[in-house]
Design an enzyme around this catalytic site. Structure first.
Site, mmCIF file in Angstrom:
data_model
loop_
_atom_site.group_PDB
_atom_site.id
_atom_site.type_symbol
_atom_site.label_atom_id
_atom_site.label_comp_id
_atom_site.label_asym_id
_atom_site.label_seq_id
_atom_site.Cartn_x
_atom_site.Cartn_y
_atom_site.Cartn_z
ATOM 1 N N SER A 181 0.742 -1.185 -0.069
ATOM 2 C CA SER A 181 0.096 -0.086 0.070
ATOM 3 C C SER A 181 1.072 1.369 -0.111
ATOM 4 C CB SER A 181 -0.877 0.028 1.182
ATOM 5 O OG SER A 181 -1.741 -1.172 1.335
HETATM 6 N N1 SAH Z 1 -0.689 -5.112 3.999
HETATM 7 C C1 SAH Z 1 0.129 -5.281 2.593
HETATM 8 C C2 SAH Z 1 -0.600 -4.984 1.552
HETATM 9 C C3 SAH Z 1 -1.908 -5.688 1.384
HETATM 10 S S1 SAH Z 1 -2.298 -6.289 -0.316
HETATM 11 C C4 SAH Z 1 1.406 -4.857 2.857
HETATM 12 O O1 SAH Z 1 1.832 -4.088 3.784
HETATM 13 O O2 SAH Z 1 2.359 -5.077 1.796
HETATM 14 C C5 SAH Z 1 -3.480 -7.341 -0.004
HETATM 15 C C6 SAH Z 1 -3.011 -8.680 0.452
HETATM 16 O O3 SAH Z 1 -4.281 -9.290 1.100
HETATM 17 C C7 SAH Z 1 -2.591 -9.294 -0.588
HETATM 18 O O4 SAH Z 1 -1.279 -10.180 -0.689
HETATM 19 C C8 SAH Z 1 -3.575 -10.727 -0.925
HETATM 20 O O5 SAH Z 1 -2.994 -11.772 -1.474
HETATM 21 C C9 SAH Z 1 -4.153 -10.591 0.450
HETATM 22 N N2 SAH Z 1 -5.335 -11.258 0.503
HETATM 23 C C10 SAH Z 1 -6.592 -11.025 -0.115
HETATM 24 N N3 SAH Z 1 -7.638 -11.786 0.533
HETATM 25 C C11 SAH Z 1 -7.333 -12.377 1.462
HETATM 26 C C12 SAH Z 1 -7.894 -13.190 2.281
HETATM 27 N N4 SAH Z 1 -9.027 -13.680 2.259
HETATM 28 N N5 SAH Z 1 -6.970 -13.577 3.332
HETATM 29 C C13 SAH Z 1 -5.862 -13.402 3.585
HETATM 30 N N6 SAH Z 1 -5.067 -12.548 2.621
HETATM 31 C C14 SAH Z 1 -5.884 -12.021 1.768
#
Ligand code: SAH
Length: 217
Positions: free
Chosen positions: A64
């Site tokens: 992000s």
């Molecule tokens: N917080 C992260 C960025 C998030 S991007 C950082 O600091 O880099 C969103 C992430 O959520 C992705 O890696 C995606 O694979 C994950 N994601 C999406 N759906 C999910 C779920 N149901 N359970 C766990 N992770 C999930």
């Protein structure tokens, strides 16, 4: 290559930009200053690590935008004794920030590749109070228990009841809510004595939260 490394000037402008955009919590600003974002981005993006922009990581996901990380963290109103859940580990950057401001962080990621990488970087940075779990935020293992704070970093069409049920009394959850692949709003939910109080914050754009552990090649 020299130019691909962030400079002290980049880091100074990074902090300044967060302040100018309204981040005022000193502990949050300090955490943002202390965690080296360049370790969480791909090697090609090192030089852009301190720009206020999201960047691509493995598995088609994104780390992000720093302002959004700082803003969501500030809105979570963390205390050092808190137990925090993050859904969507991605690079592990947000988890590292949370780890500086709380007692324990449990973070779930549905891609094994991302969970494994994040675990390594967090270990290298000695964020020993973070537990990275390969799992699905829509299907939390019962054994994880409850949390003082919950942060969702992938867009959900609505906040699952089961997730709200994991909040301690007076707990706060923050999540991007809205249609997939479109604009969402950050929603802040506080668990009160009477139920749940819901507040709409700012418009954001996150990658979607998807059900189940990802199938990878
Ligand atoms: N917080 C992260 C960025 C998030 S991007 C950082 O600091 O880099 C969103 C992430 O959520 C992705 O890696 C995606 O694979 C994950 N994601 C999406 N759906 C999910 C779920 N149901 N359970 C766990 N992770 C999930």
């Amino acid at each position: 290559m020299q130019s691909s490394q962030p400079t002290p000037h980049d880091k100074m402008m990074f902090q300044l930009n967060l302040r100018q955009r309204g981040i005022s919590d000193q502990a949050v600003l300090k955490a943002m200053g202390d965690v080296p974002r360049e370790l969480f981005v791909t090697s090609l993006d090192r030089g852009y690590a301190y720009r206020d922009t999201p960047l691509g990581i493995a598995c088609g996901q994104t780390i992000s935008q720093p302002f959004v990380v700082a803003y969501m963290t500030e809105q979570l109103d963390l205390e050092p004794g808190h137990r925090v859940l993050e859904i969507g580990t991605g690079s592990g950057y947000q988890a590292a920030i949370l780890s500086k401001l709380s007692r324990e962080v449990v973070t779930l990621e549905r891609f094994r590749t991302l969970a494994d990488r994040a675990r390594l970087v967090l270990k290298e940075l000695q964020c020993t109070n973070v537990d990275v779990i390969l799992g699905d935020g829509f299907d939390l293992p019962e054994t994880l228990g409850t949390f003082d704070r919950i942060m969702v970093t992938a867009a959900m069409e609505e906040i699952p009841e089961a997730l709200l049920g994991r909040l301690e009394p007076n707990g706060i959850l923050i999540a991007p809510v809205g249609p997939m692949n479109d604009r969402q709003f950050l929603i802040r939910v506080i668990r009160t004595a009477d139920g749940f109080e819901r507040q709409e914050l700012v418009a954001v754009r996150f990658v979607p939260a998807l059900q189940g552990i990802a199938r990878e090649l």
